[in-house]
Write a protein that holds these residues in place. Structure first.
Motif, PDB file in Angstrom:
ATOM      1  N   GLY A 106       0.804  -1.217   0.000  1.00  0.00           N
ATOM      2  CA  GLY A 106       0.000   0.000   0.000  1.00  0.00           C
ATOM      3  C   GLY A 106       0.834   1.263   0.000  1.00  0.00           C
ATOM      4  O   GLY A 106       0.571   2.202  -0.764  1.00  0.00           O
ATOM      5  N   ALA A 107       1.870   1.288   0.852  1.00  0.00           N
ATOM      6  CA  ALA A 107       2.717   2.483   0.916  1.00  0.00           C
ATOM      7  C   ALA A 107       3.486   2.672  -0.387  1.00  0.00           C
ATOM      8  O   ALA A 107       3.710   3.799  -0.830  1.00  0.00           O
ATOM      9  N   PHE A 108       3.908   1.573  -1.020  1.00  0.00           N
ATOM     10  CA  PHE A 108       4.649   1.699  -2.279  1.00  0.00           C
ATOM     11  C   PHE A 108       3.786   2.360  -3.349  1.00  0.00           C
ATOM     12  O   PHE A 108       4.200   3.319  -3.997  1.00  0.00           O
ATOM     13  N   PHE A 109       2.578   1.856  -3.525  1.00  0.00           N
ATOM     14  CA  PHE A 109       1.715   2.439  -4.546  1.00  0.00           C
ATOM     15  C   PHE A 109       1.195   3.810  -4.135  1.00  0.00           C
ATOM     16  O   PHE A 109       0.977   4.680  -4.984  1.00  0.00           O
ATOM     17  N   GLY A 110       0.993   4.010  -2.832  1.00  0.00           N
ATOM     18  CA  GLY A 110       0.539   5.312  -2.368  1.00  0.00           C
ATOM     19  C   GLY A 110       1.592   6.389  -2.566  1.00  0.00           C
ATOM     20  O   GLY A 110       1.331   7.434  -3.169  1.00  0.00           O
ATOM     21  N   ILE A 111       2.814   6.132  -2.086  1.00  0.00           N
ATOM     22  CA  ILE A 111       3.900   7.086  -2.268  1.00  0.00           C
ATOM     23  C   ILE A 111       4.264   7.187  -3.745  1.00  0.00           C
ATOM     24  O   ILE A 111       4.521   8.270  -4.272  1.00  0.00           O
ATOM     25  N   GLY A 112       4.266   6.040  -4.426  1.00  0.00           N
ATOM     26  CA  GLY A 112       4.583   6.034  -5.849  1.00  0.00           C
ATOM     27  C   GLY A 112       3.608   6.851  -6.670  1.00  0.00           C
ATOM     28  O   GLY A 112       3.997   7.524  -7.634  1.00  0.00           O
ATOM     29  N   SER A 113       2.312   6.824  -6.311  1.00  0.00           N
ATOM     30  CA  SER A 113       1.304   7.614  -7.017  1.00  0.00           C
ATOM     31  C   SER A 113       1.589   9.108  -6.881  1.00  0.00           C
ATOM     32  O   SER A 113       1.464   9.873  -7.844  1.00  0.00           O
TER      33      SER A 113
END
Length: 401
Positions: A106-113
């Motif tokens: 979740g954090a990867f895609f959240g920060i990545g977004s």
């Protein structure tokens, strides 16, 4: 598009492979550990719940470091979780490994977004987000089918070892290509939490839970559904997942393109069509050709909702988007966990392997109703704001001499 988006897509490829590959391997994993298919489905539910918990937790822990460094830490956690799954001696240990890997998701895609959106012009944000998620969708065309084939021919443990290696490649890509931008100044946890007071942010997240949950209700149990109901051989699950992945790639890119033009209409069309197709899957699952076409459509319509839903959260939480973005990724996986659990329940209750499709159709239809409600509230708020502005007396100009 900036080259850094490629690095994010590489990381997304690895994460997408481990998230979805388990669905094609459920029968093998269940057989090796001596558990039922619904019990093995907990590997999907556990992963999804780990994303829900890990998204805000890891994002908050990452507020003290740069976004690039946090993305690298998350990929390290992902690698460790998949290695643990590969060597798990019992089912409980594999479940723990799945949860460890999921904490990074979740954090990867959240920060990545957020990083992806900041790398491009405002009118291209949804397209940039879609480009990052292309790694996730391409994983379902290449990574997941290949992982399923490896798992069926050599062993599912080898599959998870290969996924861990994909994480190593993703980590190297981020280290090489993502710019080391310092963490934003003046943004604190209290500031990030304030975004959740916005009803539109919460409605968008609820749409995410229900809408994408509809996809997972069907796809979690795709292997037993296609082999027991449609009559496919076990080896056919691999190319069926390729069709699902191809649908995801197309739907993701189309969703990103049209979300930048007409976000809410894109959600209406994709969610409404998804509900209809999932309901039809209860019938088409009995025919090989019809089932294959339906699986492709589910992938396309399901992922057509991803860029607009993620962009809507970023738009509504524009002052502090990082935590809201990560939590919305958690919302995708909360929907996955809910629908996988509900799908397992209806199968265990004796309604058959096609019953989860009805669960998915109801969830997608509920998401469509929330989208309509969200747009209506937004229009009402805009009218009220315009009326208030018109009622405010204009400031008199100073007298001229």
């Amino acid at each position: 598009m900036p080259l850094a988006l490629l690095a994010l897509a590489i990381g997304a490829f690895g994460i997408g492979t481990t998230e979805f590959v388990i669905m094609g391997l459920l029968p093998q994993v269940a057989g090796d550990f001596g558990v039922s298919i619904p019990t093995a489905g907990l590997l999907v539910t556990g992963y999804a719940l780990g994303v829900v918990i890990g998204a805000p937790l890891m994002t908050v822990l990452g507020t003290k470091v740069s976004r690039k460094r946090m993305l690298m830490v998350l990929m390290g956690l992902f690698i460790a979780g998949n290695l643990l799954s590969a060597v798990a001696p019992v089912f409980a240990v594999m479940l723990i490994g799945r949860v460890v890997a999921s904490l990074a998701h979740g954090a990867f895609f959240g920060i990545g977004s957020v990083v992806a959106a900041e790398l491009v012009a405002p009118q291209k944000k949804a397209g940039a987000i879609a480009m990052m998620f292309t790694g996730l969708t391409v994983a379902n065309v290449v990574g997941v089918p290949l992982g399923t084939l490896i798992g069926q021919q050599i062993g599912w443990r080898v599959t998870f070892a290969v996924v861990a290696f994909l994480g190593v490649i993703g980590l190297a890509g981020i280290a090489k290509l993502v710019p080391d931008v310092p963490k934003p100044e003046g943004v604190h946890l209290r500031h990030e939490l304030a975004a959740f007071k916005n009803a539109q942010v919460l409605l968008a997240m609820a749409m995410t839970v229900l809408g994408f949950g509809g996809v997972f209700a069907a796809i979690t149990y795709i292997a037993p559904m296609m082999t027991h109901v449609a009559g496919f051989a076990d080896g056919s699950v691999t190319w069926l997942l390729v069709l699902f992945g191809l649908g995801m790639v197309g739907g993701n890119l189309i969703g990103g393109k049209f979300a930048d033009r007409a976000l809410m209409p894109m959600l209406y069309v994709s969610l409404g069509a998804l509900a209809v197709v999932l309901a039809l899957f209860t019938v088409t699952a009995h025919n090989k050709i019809a089932a294959a076409v339906t699986i492709t459509l589910i992938g396309a319509l399901g992922f057509a909702t991803v860029p607009p839903l993620q962009k809507r959260v970023l738009d509504q939480a524009h002052d502090a988007p990082t935590l809201a973005s990560a939590v919305n990724i958690g919302a995708f996986n909360l929907g996955n966990a809910l629908s996988a659990w509900l799908g397992g329940m209806v199968i265990a209750a004796g309604f058959g392997y096609t019953a989860p499709n009805w669960v998915g159709a109801v969830l997608a239809a509920a998401a469509l109703l929330l989208a309509v409600l969200s747009a209506a509230l937004e229009r009402r708020g805009s009218r009220a704001g315009a009326a208030q502005a018109s009622d405010t007396p204009a400031t008199p100009e100073p007298a001229r001499h």
